[in-house]
Scaffold this motif. Structure first.
Motif, PDB file in Angstrom:
ATOM      1  N   GLU A 175      34.068  13.673  56.037  1.00 12.67           N
ATOM      2  CA  GLU A 175      34.015  14.664  57.122  1.00 12.67           C
ATOM      3  C   GLU A 175      35.019  15.806  56.932  1.00 12.67           C
ATOM      4  OE1 GLU A 175      35.407  11.702  57.331  1.00 12.67           O
ATOM      5  OE2 GLU A 175      36.877  11.560  58.949  1.00 12.67           O
ATOM      6  N   ALA A 176      34.792  16.884  57.663  1.00 15.78           N
ATOM      7  CA  ALA A 176      35.667  18.052  57.585  1.00 15.78           C
ATOM      8  C   ALA A 176      37.004  17.764  58.261  1.00 15.78           C
ATOM      9  CB  ALA A 176      34.997  19.248  58.245  1.00 15.78           C
ATOM     10  N   THR A 177      37.959  18.635  58.030  1.00 11.52           N
ATOM     11  CA  THR A 177      39.267  18.508  58.671  1.00 11.52           C
ATOM     12  C   THR A 177      39.146  18.779  60.167  1.00 11.52           C
ATOM     13  OG1 THR A 177      39.606  20.816  58.151  1.00 11.52           O
ATOM     14  CG2 THR A 177      40.522  19.230  56.612  1.00 11.52           C
ATOM     15  N   MET A 178      40.210  18.485  60.925  1.00  9.51           N
ATOM     16  CA  MET A 178      40.180  18.642  62.387  1.00  9.51           C
ATOM     17  C   MET A 178      39.828  20.071  62.794  1.00  9.51           C
ATOM     18  SD  MET A 178      40.704  15.696  63.589  1.00  9.51           S
ATOM     19  CE  MET A 178      41.047  15.985  65.333  1.00  9.51           C
ATOM     20  N   GLY A 179      40.396  21.032  62.122  1.00 11.62           N
ATOM     21  CA  GLY A 179      40.107  22.428  62.454  1.00 11.62           C
ATOM     22  C   GLY A 179      38.806  22.913  61.822  1.00 11.62           C
ATOM     23  N   GLY A 180      38.206  22.073  60.998  1.00 13.82           N
ATOM     24  CA  GLY A 180      36.925  22.404  60.387  1.00 13.82           C
ATOM     25  C   GLY A 180      36.995  23.443  59.282  1.00 13.82           C
ATOM     26  N   LEU A 181      38.189  23.718  58.764  1.00 13.95           N
ATOM     27  CA  LEU A 181      38.311  24.789  57.775  1.00 13.95           C
ATOM     28  C   LEU A 181      38.088  24.315  56.340  1.00 13.95           C
ATOM     29  CD1 LEU A 181      41.422  26.717  59.190  1.00 13.95           C
ATOM     30  CD2 LEU A 181      39.001  26.960  59.764  1.00 13.95           C
ATOM     31  N   VAL A 182      38.263  23.025  56.081  1.00 14.01           N
ATOM     32  CA  VAL A 182      38.155  22.513  54.712  1.00 14.01           C
ATOM     33  C   VAL A 182      37.322  21.231  54.733  1.00 14.01           C
ATOM     34  CG1 VAL A 182      39.442  21.752  52.677  1.00 14.01           C
ATOM     35  CG2 VAL A 182      40.480  23.409  54.231  1.00 14.01           C
ATOM     36  N   LYS A 183      36.492  21.096  53.714  1.00 14.01           N
ATOM     37  CA  LYS A 183      35.684  19.876  53.651  1.00 14.01           C
ATOM     38  C   LYS A 183      35.411  19.483  52.207  1.00 14.01           C
ATOM     39  CE  LYS A 183      31.378  17.852  55.147  1.00 14.01           C
ATOM     40  NZ  LYS A 183      30.010  18.099  55.593  1.00 14.01           N
ATOM     41  N   GLY A 184      35.737  18.252  51.888  1.00 16.11           N
ATOM     42  CA  GLY A 184      35.327  17.674  50.608  1.00 16.11           C
ATOM     43  C   GLY A 184      35.844  18.370  49.363  1.00 16.11           C
ATOM     44  N   SER A 185      37.025  18.983  49.409  1.00 14.38           N
ATOM     45  CA  SER A 185      37.469  19.692  48.203  1.00 14.38           C
ATOM     46  C   SER A 185      37.714  18.721  47.048  1.00 14.38           C
ATOM     47  CB  SER A 185      38.701  20.552  48.482  1.00 14.38           C
ATOM     48  OG  SER A 185      39.598  19.901  49.316  1.00 14.38           O
ATOM     49  N   ALA A 186      38.189  17.519  47.344  1.00 12.58           N
ATOM     50  CA  ALA A 186      38.415  16.549  46.263  1.00 12.58           C
ATOM     51  C   ALA A 186      37.082  16.156  45.609  1.00 12.58           C
ATOM     52  CB  ALA A 186      39.145  15.321  46.790  1.00 12.58           C
TER      53      ALA A 186
ATOM     54  N   GLU B 179      43.945  16.685  52.351  1.00  8.52           N
ATOM     55  CA  GLU B 179      42.788  16.805  53.241  1.00  8.52           C
ATOM     56  C   GLU B 179      42.702  15.614  54.189  1.00  8.52           C
ATOM     57  OE1 GLU B 179      39.172  18.545  51.159  1.00  8.52           O
ATOM     58  OE2 GLU B 179      38.260  17.545  52.885  1.00  8.52           O
ATOM     59  N   LEU B 180      43.081  14.466  53.689  1.00  6.04           N
ATOM     60  CA  LEU B 180      43.111  13.277  54.556  1.00  6.04           C
ATOM     61  C   LEU B 180      44.082  13.512  55.719  1.00  6.04           C
ATOM     62  CD1 LEU B 180      42.245  10.244  54.915  1.00  6.04           C
ATOM     63  CD2 LEU B 180      44.361   9.662  53.722  1.00  6.04           C
ATOM     64  N   ASN B 181      45.226  14.084  55.395  1.00  4.34           N
ATOM     65  CA  ASN B 181      46.216  14.395  56.434  1.00  4.34           C
ATOM     66  C   ASN B 181      45.613  15.301  57.509  1.00  4.34           C
ATOM     67  OD1 ASN B 181      48.957  14.694  57.585  1.00  4.34           O
ATOM     68  ND2 ASN B 181      48.752  16.798  56.847  1.00  4.34           N
ATOM     69  N   ALA B 182      44.909  16.340  57.067  1.00  2.00           N
ATOM     70  CA  ALA B 182      44.341  17.301  58.019  1.00  2.00           C
ATOM     71  C   ALA B 182      43.148  16.726  58.773  1.00  2.00           C
ATOM     72  CB  ALA B 182      43.941  18.574  57.279  1.00  2.00           C
ATOM     73  N   SER B 183      42.741  15.501  58.396  1.00  2.00           N
ATOM     74  CA  SER B 183      41.639  14.839  59.080  1.00  2.00           C
ATOM     75  C   SER B 183      42.125  13.646  59.894  1.00  2.00           C
ATOM     76  CB  SER B 183      40.616  14.351  58.058  1.00  2.00           C
ATOM     77  OG  SER B 183      40.300  15.374  57.150  1.00  2.00           O
TER      78      SER B 183
ATOM     79  N   ILE C 172      61.083  10.179  52.553  1.00  4.64           N
ATOM     80  CA  ILE C 172      59.832   9.515  52.155  1.00  4.64           C
ATOM     81  C   ILE C 172      59.384   8.747  53.390  1.00  4.64           C
ATOM     82  CG2 ILE C 172      58.719   7.966  50.499  1.00  4.64           C
ATOM     83  CD1 ILE C 172      59.942  10.385  49.132  1.00  4.64           C
ATOM     84  N   GLY C 173      58.799   9.434  54.324  1.00  7.35           N
ATOM     85  CA  GLY C 173      58.401   8.871  55.608  1.00  7.35           C
ATOM     86  C   GLY C 173      58.509   9.939  56.665  1.00  7.35           C
ATOM     87  N   PRO C 174      58.071   9.737  57.869  1.00  8.67           N
ATOM     88  CA  PRO C 174      57.451   8.498  58.338  1.00  8.67           C
ATOM     89  C   PRO C 174      56.031   8.298  57.790  1.00  8.67           C
ATOM     90  CG  PRO C 174      57.331  10.182  60.045  1.00  8.67           C
ATOM     91  CD  PRO C 174      58.136  10.755  58.924  1.00  8.67           C
ATOM     92  N   VAL C 175      55.616   7.017  57.859  1.00 11.47           N
ATOM     93  CA  VAL C 175      54.203   6.706  57.629  1.00 11.47           C
ATOM     94  C   VAL C 175      53.504   7.067  58.927  1.00 11.47           C
ATOM     95  CG1 VAL C 175      52.548   4.858  57.228  1.00 11.47           C
ATOM     96  CG2 VAL C 175      54.720   4.859  56.004  1.00 11.47           C
ATOM     97  N   MET C 176      52.545   7.947  58.844  1.00  8.16           N
ATOM     98  CA  MET C 176      51.978   8.473  60.098  1.00  8.16           C
ATOM     99  C   MET C 176      50.537   8.951  59.925  1.00  8.16           C
ATOM    100  SD  MET C 176      53.725  12.278  60.087  1.00  8.16           S
ATOM    101  CE  MET C 176      52.232  13.121  60.621  1.00  8.16           C
ATOM    102  N   ILE C 177      49.864   9.032  61.043  1.00  9.67           N
ATOM    103  CA  ILE C 177      48.559   9.681  61.078  1.00  9.67           C
ATOM    104  C   ILE C 177      48.827  11.188  61.113  1.00  9.67           C
ATOM    105  CG2 ILE C 177      46.534  10.073  62.554  1.00  9.67           C
ATOM    106  CD1 ILE C 177      46.470   7.347  61.167  1.00  9.67           C
ATOM    107  N   GLY C 178      48.160  11.938  60.226  1.00  9.75           N
ATOM    108  CA  GLY C 178      48.363  13.380  60.155  1.00  9.75           C
ATOM    109  C   GLY C 178      47.727  14.088  61.327  1.00  9.75           C
TER     110      GLY C 178
END
Ligand code: SF4
Lengths: 297, 220
Positions: A65-76, A105-109, B8-14
Motif C-alpha cells: 500500500e501507499a504511504t500515509m500521505g499517499g505520496l509514495v508507493k512501492g518504490s522498493a 517507505e515502511l516508516n511512512a506507512s 539506535i532507537g526507539p523501536v516504534m511505529i513510524g
C-alpha cells in the motif's frame, strides 16, 4: 577505561587506541558505566533492535500500500523489478538502495522501525548493514557490536552538532545516519580505529548543508528516496577510508562545521515545510491538497 | 549525556517520533489519568499536530495510547478501527494556532458522567510533557512514576501523603501542588523513581479529604 561522558570523536579514538580495542567496545563500556546495566543485557537489547531492523527490510519489501500521505508507493518493488529484469545491475549498490527505500517507505506507512538516529532516517543503517551481512556473512553479534559504534558516532553528533532536522536540517538526520553507517561498516570490515574516524569525516563532509524541506510537512518527499542516496554515501565513505584515503579536515572539525552550518541555515529549511522542495510549485500544490483533506472532514 | 538506545532507537511505529511515538505516549498518560477505558475520546490537535495529523497518524497514535498500546505496538496503525469495534466514539478537531508548542494535543476522555482532560506536548524523540490535567496547569514528563492527588484545598495534605511514601521507603523525585484549577480544589503531583505498590496507592486514596488518586506509570 570506561568513559563517564563522551566528549568528542578524538576521545573515542584515543580511548580505543590506548586500550587496544574497537570503538564499539569503548561505547559499550560507556553504556555499562552510565546505565549500570550488564554487558549481556545491553547486547541483548541491541540484538532486539537489530532484529527489528532486519525485519523492517523484509516488511518494507513486501509492503504493497501507499504511504500515509499517499505520496509514495512501492518504490522498493519498482527497483526490485528493474534488478530482476536486468535493467539495472544486481550489486551492493542496487541492493542497498532497494533496502533503504523499503524501510523508509515502511516508516511512512506506519510500520515498525528503529529510529536511527530518527524515524525519518531509519532506512540507512538497516540497508547498509543487511547488505553487508549478506555479502560477507557477518554473524549477528558482530553487527550488534557495530551498532554500538554507530550509536557512539550518533552520541558525539547529538552532543556537538545535532540529530534533529528542526535544529540542523537533514544533514543532522540522514546525514548523521550516513556517518553512523559509514563508521559501523568500516569497523565491521576490519578497518582500524583511525579509519572509522576517517569514514565518519568523509561521509559528513558530503552532507553539509543538506536541508530539511519535507513536502506538506510529511516524512515522505524527499525523505524516502534520500535514505537510499545517503546509504550509498555511507558505503563510499567506508570504502575510501578502508582504501586509505584521509580527510584533510579532522572529524571533530567536520562535526563543528556541521553544527555551524545548521545554525546558519534559515528556519524555512529546517522542517517547517516553508522552503526548498516544500515551497516549489508542485510541493505547494501537494501541501495545499493535504491541508484541505485535513481541515475539511 | 544520552544512552546508545536514544540513538539506535526507539523501536516504534513510524513515521515520526514526535508526531507518532510521542502522540502514543500522550494517549497513554491520558488513559491513566482517567483510570479506565473511556466511552468517548475527544481530541483537539493544535499547530503542526493539527496540520499534519493524517499523514503522521497522530490521531491513530493518540487513540492507540488511550487503548493501552505502546509506541511500538503494531496496533497503532489500526487504532481508529479497533476503537470503533469496541464502541468507543472518537472525535477529532483541529486548531490552526499553536498552544504551548507546535505539537500539542488536548485529550478528553469520558464515560458515564465522568470525564478527564489533559493537554500535552510532544517534544521530539518520543518525549512528552503534560501541561494541564483536569484544568490544573502542571508539568509532568512521564519519565517518573507519577501520582496525581486531587482534593479540596486544605492544610496538611502534602505532609500526609509524603509521610505515607516515606514510611514505605519511596523516594520522591519531584513534587508540585497546583491550585489554579476550578473551584477551590488542589492537585498534587508526586513523581517518584520506584514502582508504587497497589496497597500504598490505596493508603494514599484513603487519606481523609482526598477526592481522587491516579497513578501514571513511567513511559518505558
Ligand atoms: S528532509 Fe527533514 S523530515 Fe525528511 S528525513 Fe530529512 S530531516 Fe527528516
Amino acid at each position: 577505561m570506561a568513559l563517564d561522558a563522551i566528549q568528542n570523536f578524538q576521545q573515542l579514538v584515543e580511548t580505543a587506541l590506548e586500550n587496544h580495542c574497537t570503538i564499539s567496545e569503548v561505547v559499550l563500556e560507556y553504556e555499562m558505566e552510565s546505565t549500570e546495566k550488564s554487558r549481556v543485557e545491553l547486547l541483548e537489547q541491541m540484538l532486539g533492535n537489530w532484529r527489528v531492523m532486519k525485519n523492517s527490510v523484509l516488511e518494507g519489501m513486501a509492503k504493497q500500500e501507499a504511504t500515509m500521505g499517499g505520496l509514495v508507493k512501492g518504490s522498493a518493488s519498482i527497483v526490485e523489478a528493474a534488478i530482476a529484469a536486468k535493467r539495472i545491475s544486481e550489486d551492493r549498490l542496487s541492493k542497498t538502495v532497494l533496502r533503504a527505500l523499503a524501510v523508509a517507505e515502511l516508516n511512512a506507512s506506519m510500520g515498525l522501525i528503529v529510529a536511527a538516529p530518527t524515524a525519518g532516517s531509519c532506512g540507512i543503517l538497516p540497508a547498509v548493514l543487511v547488505t553487508a551481512q549478506e555479502e560477507k556473512n557477518y554473524p549477528d553479534d558482530k553487527i550488534v557490536m557495530s551498532l554500538f559504534t554507530a550509536a557512539g558516532i550518533g552520541l558525539v553528533l547529538a552532543k556537538n552538532a545535532s540529530i534533529a532536522g528542526a535544529e540542523g536540517g537533514c544533514q543532522a538526520e540522514c546525514g548523521s545516519a550516513a556517518s553512523m553507517a559509514a563508521g559501523a561498516l568500516t569497523e565491521l570490515a576490519g578497518g582500524t580505529v583511525n579509519q572509522v574516524a576517517e569514514a565518519v569525516a568523509l561521509s559528513l563532509k558530503n552532507v553539509l548543508g543538506l536541508t530539511c524541506d519535507p513536502v506538506g510537512g510529511l516524512v515522505e518527499v524527499p525523505c524516502i528516496k534520500r535514505n537510499s542516496f545517503l546509504a550509498v554515501n555511507a558505503i563510499v565513505a567506508s570504502d575510501l577510508a578502508l582504501a586509505g584515503i584521509r580527510s584533510v579536515i579532522p572529524v571533530d572539525e567536520v562535526i563543528g562545521a556541521m553544527k555551524e552550518t545548521g545554525e546558519l541555515m534559515p528556519l524555512a529549511l529546517k522542517e517547517t515545510a516553508q522552503g526548498g522542495l516544500a515551497a516549489t510549485p508542485t510541493g505547494k500544490v501537494i501541501g495545499k491538497k493535504l491541508q484541505e483533506e485535513t481541515f475539511e472532514k | 549525556m544520552g544512552s546508545v538506545f536514544d540513538i539506535i532507537g526507539p523501536v516504534m511505529i513510524g513515521p515520526s517520533s514526535s508526531h507518532t511515538a510521542g502522540a502514543v505516549n500522550l494517549g497513554r498518560i491520558a488513559r491513566q489519568a482517567f483510570g479506565r477505558v473511556p466511552e468517548k475520546i475527544r481530541i483537539v490537535l493544535y499547530g503542526s499536530f493539527g496540520a499534519t495529523y493524517k499523514g503522521h497518524g497522530t490521531d491513530r497514535a493518540i487513540v492507540a495510547g488511550v487503548l493501552g498500546y505502546y509506541p511500538h505496538s503494531p496496533e497503532v496503525k489500526q487504532a481508529l478501527e479497533i476503537a470503533r469495534e469496541l464502541g468507543i466514539v472518537v472525535t477529532i478537531a483541529v486548531e490552526k494556532d499553536n498552544l504551548y508548542h507546535p505539537n500539542t494535543a488536548r485529550i478528553e476522555l469520558s464515560s458515564g458522567g465522568m470525564s478527564t482532560e489533559i493537554v500535552g506536548v510532544s517534544l521530539g524523540g518520543g518525549a512528552v510533557s503534560i501541561k494541564e490535567v483536569f484544568g490544573f496547569s502542571i508539568d509532568i514528563s512521564g519519565k517518573y512514576n507519577t501520582i496525581l492527588c486531587s482534593y479540596p484545598e486544605q492544610v496538611g495534605m502534602v505532609a500526609r501523603v509524603t509521610q505515607i511514601l516515606a514510611a514505605e521507603g519511596i523516594n520522591i523525585a519531584f513534587m508540585e501542588v497546583s491550585r489554579s484549577g476550578r473551584k477551590s480544589n488542589a492537585l498534587m503531583v508526586v513523581e517518584v523513581d520506584d514502582e508504587i505498590p497497589e496497597d500504598v496507592l490505596n493508603k494514599v486514596s484513603e487519606v481523609s479529604g482526598m477526592l481522587g488518586v491516579r497513578y501514571i506509570r513511567k513511559l518505558s
